[in-house]
Structures are given as C-alpha cells and as structure tokens.
Design a protein around this motif. Structure first.
Motif, PDB file in Angstrom:
ATOM      1  N   PRO A 153      39.453  38.906  41.627  1.00 22.15           N
ATOM      2  CA  PRO A 153      40.690  38.926  40.827  1.00 22.15           C
ATOM      3  C   PRO A 153      41.344  37.543  40.738  1.00 22.15           C
ATOM      4  O   PRO A 153      41.934  37.202  39.716  1.00 22.15           O
ATOM      5  CB  PRO A 153      41.587  39.887  41.601  1.00 22.15           C
ATOM      6  N   ALA A 157      42.476  35.544  37.269  1.00 18.66           N
ATOM      7  CA  ALA A 157      43.779  34.957  36.958  1.00 18.66           C
ATOM      8  C   ALA A 157      43.606  33.532  36.423  1.00 18.66           C
ATOM      9  O   ALA A 157      44.282  33.119  35.484  1.00 18.66           O
ATOM     10  CB  ALA A 157      44.649  34.946  38.198  1.00 18.66           C
ATOM     11  N   GLU A 193      38.230  47.483  37.278  1.00 16.11           N
ATOM     12  CA  GLU A 193      38.979  47.406  36.036  1.00 16.11           C
ATOM     13  C   GLU A 193      39.578  46.026  35.893  1.00 16.11           C
ATOM     14  O   GLU A 193      40.128  45.475  36.836  1.00 16.11           O
ATOM     15  CB  GLU A 193      40.093  48.460  36.042  1.00 16.11           C
ATOM     16  N   SER A 195      42.230  43.192  34.588  1.00 14.28           N
ATOM     17  CA  SER A 195      43.690  43.273  34.544  1.00 14.28           C
ATOM     18  C   SER A 195      44.189  43.474  33.116  1.00 14.28           C
ATOM     19  O   SER A 195      43.528  43.089  32.158  1.00 14.28           O
ATOM     20  CB  SER A 195      44.296  41.998  35.111  1.00 14.28           C
ATOM     21  N   ASP A 196      45.359  44.059  33.010  1.00 14.00           N
ATOM     22  CA  ASP A 196      45.940  44.273  31.691  1.00 14.00           C
ATOM     23  C   ASP A 196      46.157  42.957  30.973  1.00 14.00           C
ATOM     24  O   ASP A 196      45.977  42.858  29.762  1.00 14.00           O
ATOM     25  CB  ASP A 196      47.295  44.978  31.817  1.00 14.00           C
ATOM     26  N   LYS A 199      43.002  41.871  29.380  1.00 21.49           N
ATOM     27  CA  LYS A 199      42.657  42.749  28.270  1.00 21.49           C
ATOM     28  C   LYS A 199      43.531  42.482  27.052  1.00 21.49           C
ATOM     29  O   LYS A 199      43.068  42.571  25.922  1.00 21.49           O
ATOM     30  CB  LYS A 199      42.804  44.208  28.694  1.00 21.49           C
ATOM     31  N   ARG A 200      44.781  42.193  27.313  1.00 20.49           N
ATOM     32  CA  ARG A 200      45.684  41.943  26.194  1.00 20.49           C
ATOM     33  C   ARG A 200      45.242  40.760  25.350  1.00 20.49           C
ATOM     34  O   ARG A 200      45.464  40.727  24.158  1.00 20.49           O
ATOM     35  CB  ARG A 200      47.099  41.675  26.719  1.00 20.49           C
ATOM     36  N   ARG A 201      44.613  39.797  25.994  1.00 23.37           N
ATOM     37  CA  ARG A 201      44.214  38.601  25.242  1.00 23.37           C
ATOM     38  C   ARG A 201      42.929  38.790  24.458  1.00 23.37           C
ATOM     39  O   ARG A 201      42.557  37.938  23.671  1.00 23.37           O
ATOM     40  CB  ARG A 201      44.055  37.427  26.196  1.00 23.37           C
ATOM     41  N   CYS A 202      42.253  39.883  24.720  1.00 22.41           N
ATOM     42  CA  CYS A 202      40.937  40.046  24.101  1.00 22.41           C
ATOM     43  C   CYS A 202      40.926  41.197  23.103  1.00 22.41           C
ATOM     44  O   CYS A 202      41.686  42.147  23.224  1.00 22.41           O
ATOM     45  CB  CYS A 202      39.907  40.372  25.172  1.00 22.41           C
ATOM     46  N   HIS A 204      38.718  44.341  22.102  1.00 28.69           N
ATOM     47  CA  HIS A 204      37.941  45.159  23.020  1.00 28.69           C
ATOM     48  C   HIS A 204      36.797  45.840  22.295  1.00 28.69           C
ATOM     49  O   HIS A 204      36.968  46.383  21.222  1.00 28.69           O
ATOM     50  CB  HIS A 204      38.849  46.207  23.656  1.00 28.69           C
TER      51      HIS A 204
ATOM     52  N   GLU B  23      49.519  42.648  21.095  1.00 28.01           N
ATOM     53  CA  GLU B  23      48.387  43.431  20.593  1.00 28.01           C
ATOM     54  C   GLU B  23      48.687  44.028  19.217  1.00 28.01           C
ATOM     55  O   GLU B  23      47.814  44.107  18.360  1.00 28.01           O
ATOM     56  CB  GLU B  23      48.033  44.532  21.593  1.00 28.01           C
ATOM     57  N   ALA B  48      40.065  48.015  18.313  1.00 25.82           N
ATOM     58  CA  ALA B  48      39.633  46.832  19.058  1.00 25.82           C
ATOM     59  C   ALA B  48      40.819  45.985  19.486  1.00 25.82           C
ATOM     60  O   ALA B  48      40.790  45.349  20.525  1.00 25.82           O
ATOM     61  CB  ALA B  48      38.664  45.998  18.219  1.00 25.82           C
ATOM     62  N   LYS B  52      42.355  49.236  25.052  1.00 22.19           N
ATOM     63  CA  LYS B  52      41.500  48.468  25.935  1.00 22.19           C
ATOM     64  C   LYS B  52      40.921  49.293  27.077  1.00 22.19           C
ATOM     65  O   LYS B  52      40.213  48.768  27.925  1.00 22.19           O
ATOM     66  CB  LYS B  52      42.289  47.283  26.529  1.00 22.19           C
ATOM     67  N   ASN B 258      46.375  43.390  41.610  1.00 21.04           N
ATOM     68  CA  ASN B 258      46.527  42.242  40.727  1.00 21.04           C
ATOM     69  C   ASN B 258      47.749  41.421  41.099  1.00 21.04           C
ATOM     70  O   ASN B 258      47.697  40.199  41.126  1.00 21.04           O
ATOM     71  CB  ASN B 258      46.639  42.695  39.273  1.00 21.04           C
ATOM     72  N   SER B 261      46.928  39.468  44.204  1.00 22.86           N
ATOM     73  CA  SER B 261      45.991  38.362  44.101  1.00 22.86           C
ATOM     74  C   SER B 261      46.613  37.195  43.349  1.00 22.86           C
ATOM     75  O   SER B 261      46.347  36.044  43.649  1.00 22.86           O
ATOM     76  CB  SER B 261      44.697  38.804  43.441  1.00 22.86           C
TER      77      SER B 261
END
Ligand SMILES: Nc1ncnc2c1ncn2[C@@H]1O[C@H](COP(=O)(O)OP(=O)(O)OP(=O)(O)O)[C@@H](O)[C@H]1O
Ligand SMILES: [Mg+2]
Lengths: 326, 472
Positions: A153, A157, A193, A195-196, A199-202, A204, B23, B48, B52, B258, B261
């Motif tokens: 993780p 980051a 999983e 991180s959110d 995921k938000r930046r990509c 999917h 998004e 997409a 997610k 998360n 970390s």
C-alpha cells in the motif's frame, strides 16, 4: 491515434488480440482522454497482453514495471549510480585538489567542494528505472504497471503521486516533469483491493472470461492450423469446466495451451481418453481434475452414443460437421 | 445531457455507489468523445469512468437500464405498437403523414401548433422524452413513494405537458384541413390518429411514473439494506448476511489500512541509522554516499485478544477477529485466545490458515477447547493469569470480547486486575447494553474497574468505531 471504438477493435485484432466493444471503448477513451486504465480480472484473461498490443497498435514503446511485494521507489523510479560516482571522484582527484586549492581551512575546502556537489548529483549519475524512463522519454510511451495489487500500500500511495502530476522530484536535482505523457495501464488480479484514491484517477476495465464465440476466434487466431470443429469442442468444454466450482478456474492461456497440446497430438476431435490424458494441461489441482472428469465423461458418453447411432448410415456431411457437444 | 448525467450520478450515490465529482467529470468528457446514439458504448463509457468495484456493477446495470435505456425503449415500443394498430385498421400511417405534410406546407406556415402537438404529430421521440422528463420533474414525480400515487403524478405530468391544449390544437388542425379540402376519409383517419397519439402519450407518461417509482424504491431498498447491515445486531444474522457482512468488514479494514499506510509513509524518516549507513557504504571505503534512516515506528501496540466464543456472542467474535486479523500490520505482535470456560491459544491457527477458515475454526474451539460448556469468565481469566501473564508488557493492549455472563461462577476479578496492572490498556467489548451489566448472572460491574475502555458492541457500526480507536 485511434479514430473510433471500431478502429481500436480492428487495430488490436491486427495485433492478434481479439476483443469486443467493451474493451475497445475503454481503450479508446483512455487514449483520447489521457487517463490511466486500471484493468482487473481473473488470471490469464489477457490483461497484460492488452497493454502490449495497444502499445504495438499505437507504435509506442512499452515500458513495463512489474510489481511485487517490497518493490520500493528506488527500484521503480531511479537509483544513484554509486560506483560511477566513485569512479569519477577517483579520476577527478586532481581536479578536486585544484578546486580546494587556496582553501585556508577545512571549512573553506568543504565549501568549495560543496559548490561542485551538483556535478555528482546530476542526471548523469542517475540510473532511471521504469517510471522515470516513461516520464522522461521524448516520445510518448505506454507504461504498463503490471500486477499492481502485489505491491505494498505504501508503494501505491507513491504511485498515486506520480500518476496525478506525471512528475517526480529528485531531491538533489529538482522536479523532473514529463516530456510526454505516457499512456498508463495498471493490471490487478485482485490480490487486494486497490485504494479508492487510485481507482478514482483511473478508468476502470473489468475483463472477464470471453464468451464462446469470442474465445473461438481467439483460439483460431492464436493457434493457427487448428481444426475448426476441434476448436469449437475445446471451447465448449472449457466453458463447461468454468461453470464448475474449482479451486483454480482455467483461463484463456489454458485454452490455448490445451489446443496446442491437442494439435501436437494430432487430435481431430475430443475423446474420453484423450481428454483424460491432457486434462492436466488445463487443471493444476488433482481435486479439480477429478471434478472435471466426472462432468466431462457424461458429456463424452453422450457424444459416443450419438456417434454410434449415426454409424450405420454414412453420416451426412452436415451432421458430421456438427460437433458432438452441441 | 450533463444535467442528466448529474442526476444519474446522484441516483447512484443514493444507492450507495460512491462516485466522486472528479469521476462524474470524467464521465462527461468520456461521453463527449462518443455519440450517445449508441447506448451500449454510452453505458460502457459511464461505467468505466464511474464504477470501480465489481460489487457495484449489478446496481449500476440495473439503474442504468431504469434511468437511460428503459424509458426510451418503451417510447419506441409504444409508438411502434400504435402504428401497428393503425395499420390493422387499414390506415397507412406513413402515407397519411406524407399527405398531411404536403397540405400543411400549402396552408402557409403557421399552424398554431405548440411544442407538444408538433412533437406528437411528427413522432419526434427524442423531443418527447425530454419533454416528459421535464414535465415529470415539475410535477414532483421524483418524490413518488407508492403505487397509489402513480395516477396522481401521471395526471400532473400530463397537465404540465399541456396535453389538453395539444389535443385541442390538433383537433383544430383537423378541422382546418377539412375546411381546406382534405378528403373526409382522410380526415377520419387523422382524427383517429390524434386519438391514438393522446392515448399513447398517456401510456408512456404512466410508464415513466412507474419507472420513477421503481427507481425511488430501488434507492430506498438499497439504502435500507446497507444501513440495516451496519446497524443490524450481531445476534440474529442469516448465513447470507454473514457473508455480506464479511465483505463489509474487509472493506472497512482496507480503508483503515490505507489510512495507516499513508500515515506511515509520511513518517518515513526517523533518525540516522549510523550502523546501517556505515555498513551499506563499506564498499566505498566507508564514505557515506548513501544515508540510511531508522524506520520510525509509531509505536505499534502488541495485541492480545481474549474472545468469548460461546454461542451467544459467536458472531461478535467472528467479526472482531476478522477485523483484527485484516489489520495485522497495525500491530507488532498479535496473540489470540478463545474461551468458554477453559482458555485455548488459537494464534497458530491464524498462522497456518486463511483468516476466514481460521476464524470458523477458532469459533469451534480450534480443537483446543470444549465449546459446549457453560461460560466461566473467572476460570478463563485465571487460566490466562497462570500461564500467559508474562506475555504482557506495558506496550500490550488487551482486547476482551464477551458478555460477562458468568453463570454465577466466581468472577476472579483480581486476575483481570493483575492483567490490567501490567498491560498498556485493557479494552472490553460487550455486546449487551450497559443497562444489563451487573444484573442476573452478568458480572460486568466486577470487571469494570480494571478496564480502560468499555464499549457496547453489538453491530458493525459500533465495532468499526472501536477498531478505529484502537489502531488509529
Ligand atoms: N483477447 C485475446 N486475444 C488473443 N490472445 C489473448 C487474448 N486474451 C488473452 N490472450 C492470451 O492469453 C494469454 C494470457 O494473457 P495474459 O498474460 O495477458 O493474462 P493476464 O490477464 O495478464 O494474466 P495474469 O493475471 O496471470 O497476469 C496470453 O498468451 C495471451 O496471448
Ligand atoms: Mg499479467
């Protein structure tokens, strides 16, 4: 550049990758909008391959960062080349002496050397790792961050920072900005999983096992020379097997391996014995093999019964062509 | 279109799908690159950019169909059907329309037709869709709650559309065409068409209202389900709920991880590690080209878990264990014991097996204890005091989970006192509400003085709160 979704699909097909509009649309958008794509799905459904063929189709260099547990920034981004630095200090000893000439005390000498510090911490002594390579390339590249779920993780980051501004900071040199923006594909097997924030930046993309028609086409493309009927049978059997509750569900790569094995054995059609002999190509666990055998023998019995019923009369061409499993 | 996407985004959010503003903006830009005529591409593009997580896909698909394709498809279907019926009555709709158009262009321009009448007559479905959506919104259809209101909101939408006025306009048109010399047969056909158009409009509006009700209900159901799950008492869970709850715990744990970390990353540099630095730079004559820092640790606690696994609290134990083991990284050491009366060490179980398997195993006593006896906290604490007290030091957090229903046995609170004296802190989670503590065979009151934190913990929300406190 891709012109349309259909164009993507046909370009990828030229590279031997068969896909539907779903994949095509996401690839098209990623390219158009310059957004990273997070590709998820079970093992062996062509996640890595997708990135490869897209790079080929776009004529971009593929730079791959393979993730694993313990991967850290140094290995992903850059490392100082110490031995080269050291070598330079040795060779340049005289120059160093020159530099500190006239220094009246230690502090003075250190100041003088310090002033030349930047020589040793310059891009000359940096060994760029994939992320740095991708960012500093003159030509836009395709950056594949493979199996990102295997990384820690903490590393995620860090990736996030790089992916949001496409720039990296080397403390001794400063900020290095991207000369060209790479197209980024991240793949994940869902080991954990993501991180959110990531995921938000990509965009999917979820790739699942293909349907039968698509898989047949993949098979015919990837294993040229396979008999069409055999290909049909293989795919039908694979789909039956995937419906079972197995420890490890076989994927496209197993379909391909199996078809190649059958081809090597000169098989014209699937028979009980042949299937039993080769099942280990697609199933890695003994328990799975047994489950599949149970299911398939029913299937094959039905086939031989049908074949026997057909035997007396010379089988009409159409009936013969029709695979047993249909 | 953008406002429609925003509306859709809100709908997703209401159903528990997390969609960030970024998004939603991605979704706009994505859709811009494609044409929406192709609903399939449109659906993929939105998905997409906004969806997610695998478990959100079914909700998305359902809502997408409800929101985007469903209604338009219905419009097309209904108007198609109408044309079919006209055909059965021997009326060629296309032919009729052509003739009308011709006549109308001769009757210089202004037909006095409003938007709706025009859209109906030309059967411009896109336009109709927009108009109906707008009118329904004005009518407040999004507030619909039950079947009984369908008629009411449909009528209001029809009023908002100006359906009555449109009927009059169209009839007026028929009259004028008749006066202008349209054959009586065709006038009759036109009148029939007008009737059918209005009837179809009523049908589609009603359909829209029903869809809206479904959407709202879906919303409500989803919210209800989710809220229920975190609020639901651990005491009564079905198999299916346990499975779903497990997922929720995994997700909650992931979120905490998360946070942890990222925090750890920020704290990365500690003091200079001289020893390591010299060692690493040995090859360069000990010149410290590369400087190594000590990893600074936010002192991560050691954790000792004592879990009551008697059937009355098994579910609480189950999720607490799952939580803690998903967060293993947050602790330097973790030891877990289960008890009903005797104490069993289940730490090895968790080393050998997958967490979920280990938990089920532990709840069965982990092959070390008998779970079919009566709860005896005193005995368990004494056992711990005798055999494991030395494992506790001032960095240890002791987490105890149980209802403290001691079946009138000796509570041996002094064992807990000694544990408390040695440990950093003692946290007790009790699934019973505080009002029951100390009554009947509950000896919670006897243990209270030796606990630093005591929390009622009967559902996921309470559990998550405690876990937060312990690790963050
Ligand atoms: N759509 C496709 N068309 C052609 N070949 C494909 C397709 N999908 C997968 N393959 C083939 O399947 C094999 C496995 O693909 P790949 O290694 O990309 O899978 P993966 O999803 O990355 O798996 P893993 O999760 O194990 O990394 C490759 O040999 C690839 O050529
Ligand atoms: Mg791969």
């Amino acid at each position: 550049m891709f012109e349309s979704v259909d164009h993507v699909v046909s370009q990828l097909e030229k590279q031997g990758y068969i896909c539907d509009k779903r994949i095509g649309t996401v690839v098209f958008l990623a390219n158009k909008l310059g957004k990273p794509v997070l590709v998820e799905g079970p093992a062996g459904v062509g996640k890595t391959e997708l990135a490869k063929v897209v790079s080929a189709a776009l004529g971009r260099e593929l730079i791959r960062l393979q993730c694993y547990e313990g991967l850290d920034e140094a290995k992903a981004l850059y490392e100082w080349e110490y031995s080269k630095q050291l070598l330079y200090t040795q060779i340049l000893k005289d120059k160093v002496a020159e530099t500190i000439q006239g220094a009246t005390n230690l502090r003075d000498a250190a100041e003088k050397i310090g002033a030349e510090d930047s020589v040793f911490f310059s891009e000359r002594f940096i060994v760029p790792r994939p992320l740095m390579q991708a960012i500093t390339s003159e030509e836009p590249v395709l950056l594949l961050i493979d199996e990102v779920d295997k990384s820690d993780p903490e590393f995620e980051a860090f990736l996030l920072e790089v992916l949001s501004d496409f720039q990296v900071t080397v403390p001794e040199i400063g900020t290095i900005r991207a000369k060209s923006q790479p197209l980024v594909f991240l793949t994940s097997n869902d080991a954990r999983e993501m991180s959110d924030a990531l995921k938000r930046r990509c965009l999917h993309l979820w790739i699942d096992y293909p349907n039968e028609e698509l898989e047949c086409r993949i098979l015919n493309t990837k294993v040229p020379g396979i008999d069409e009927r055999l290909a049909d049978e293989v795919v039908t059997v694979m789909h039956r097997i995937r419906d079972l509750d197995l420890k490890k569900t076989p994927s496209i790569s197993e379909t391909l391996d199996w078809a190649r094995a059958l081809l090597a054995l000169n098989a014209g059609e699937l028979e009980d014995e042949l299937v039993n002999d080769t099942l280990s190509v697609i199933l890695k666990y003994e328990g799975d093999v047994q489950k599949a055998q149970g299911e398939l023998s029913k299937l094959l019995e039905k086939k031989s019964a049908e074949a026997a019923a057909e035997k007396p009369q010379p089988a009409p061409a159409a009936a013969a062509k029709k695979g047993i499993l249909h | 279109m953008e406002s429609k996407i925003v509306e859709f985004t809100n709908l997703l959010r209401k159903s528990g799908v997390r969609v960030s503003v970024a998004e939603a903006i991605d979704a706009f830009t994505a859709v811009d690159e494609l044409s929406f005529e192709d609903r399939e591409l449109f659906k993929i593009a939105l998905r997409a950019s906004m969806i997610k997580r695998g478990d959100e896909i079914p909700t998305y698909n359902e809502l997408f169909d409800l929101f985007w394709s469903g209604f338009y498809d219905n419009l097309r279907e209904q108007f198609g059907e109408m044309a079919g019926e006209m055909g059965e009555n021997g009326i060629d709709l296309e032919q009729l329309m052509k003739q009308l158009a011709e006549m109308m262009s001769q009757m210089d321009g202004d037909m006095d037709l409003g938007e709706l009448a025009k859209a109906l007559l030309t059967q411009n479905l896109n336009e109709l869709e927009n108009m109906i959506r707008e009118a329904a919104e004005q009518a407040g259809t999004q507030r619909i709650e039950n079947m009984l209101q369908v008629g009411f909101f449909s009528r209001r939408t029809m009023e908002g559309l100006g359906a009555e006025g449109a009927t009059e306009e169209l009839e007026g048109l028929a009259q004028r065409l008749e006066d202008a010399g349209l054959s009586p047969e065709q006038v009759a056909q036109l009148r029939e068409l007008i009737g059918k158009l209005m009837e179809t409009l009523r049908k589609v509006v009603r359909n829209f209202t029903e869809r809206e009700l479904q959407t709202q209900n879906h919303d409500y159901m989803e919210k209800f389900r989710r809220e229920m799950l975190t609020e639901k008492s651990f005491y009564h869970l079905t198999e299916e709920e346990i499975a779903r709850m497990r997922e929720v715990v995994t997700r909650l744990a992931q979120r905490i991880k998360n946070v942890l970390s990222i925090r750890r990353k920020r704290l990365k540099h500690g003091k200079l590690d001289l020893h390591q630095t010299l060692r690493r730079n040995m090859a360069r004559g000990g010149i410290p080209f590369e400087v190594i820092y000590k990893q600074r640790r936010k002192d991560r606690p050691k954790l000792v878990i004592l879990c009551d696994v008697s059937s009355s609290v098994a579910n609480v134990s189950r999720f607490m264990l799952q939580f803690m083991y998903s967060l293993q990284e947050a602790f330097t050491k973790m030891h877990s014991y289960v008890f009903v009366s005797e104490l069993g060490d289940v730490t090895p179980l968790f080393k050998e097996r997958d967490v979920n398997v280990a938990i089920e195993n532990a709840l069965d006593g982990g092959d070390v204890i008998n779970v079919y006896t009566r709860s005896n906290f005193g005995h368990a604490f004494h056992d711990f005091w005798k055999n494991h007290l030395s494992a506790i030091d001032n960095r240890t957090t002791v987490l105890i989970l149980g209802d403290a229903r001691n079946n009138y046995n000796d509570p041996k609170a002094w064992c807990l006192r000694d544990i408390h004296n040695k440990a950093k802190n003692v946290v007790w989670l009790n699934p019973e509400s505080p009002s029951a503590w100390g009554f009947g065979d509950s000896v919670m009151d006897r243990y209270l003085p030796y606990c630093d934190v005591v929390e009622e913990c009967r559902n996921l929300r309470q559990l998550a709160k405690v876990v937060d406190q312990i690790v963050l």
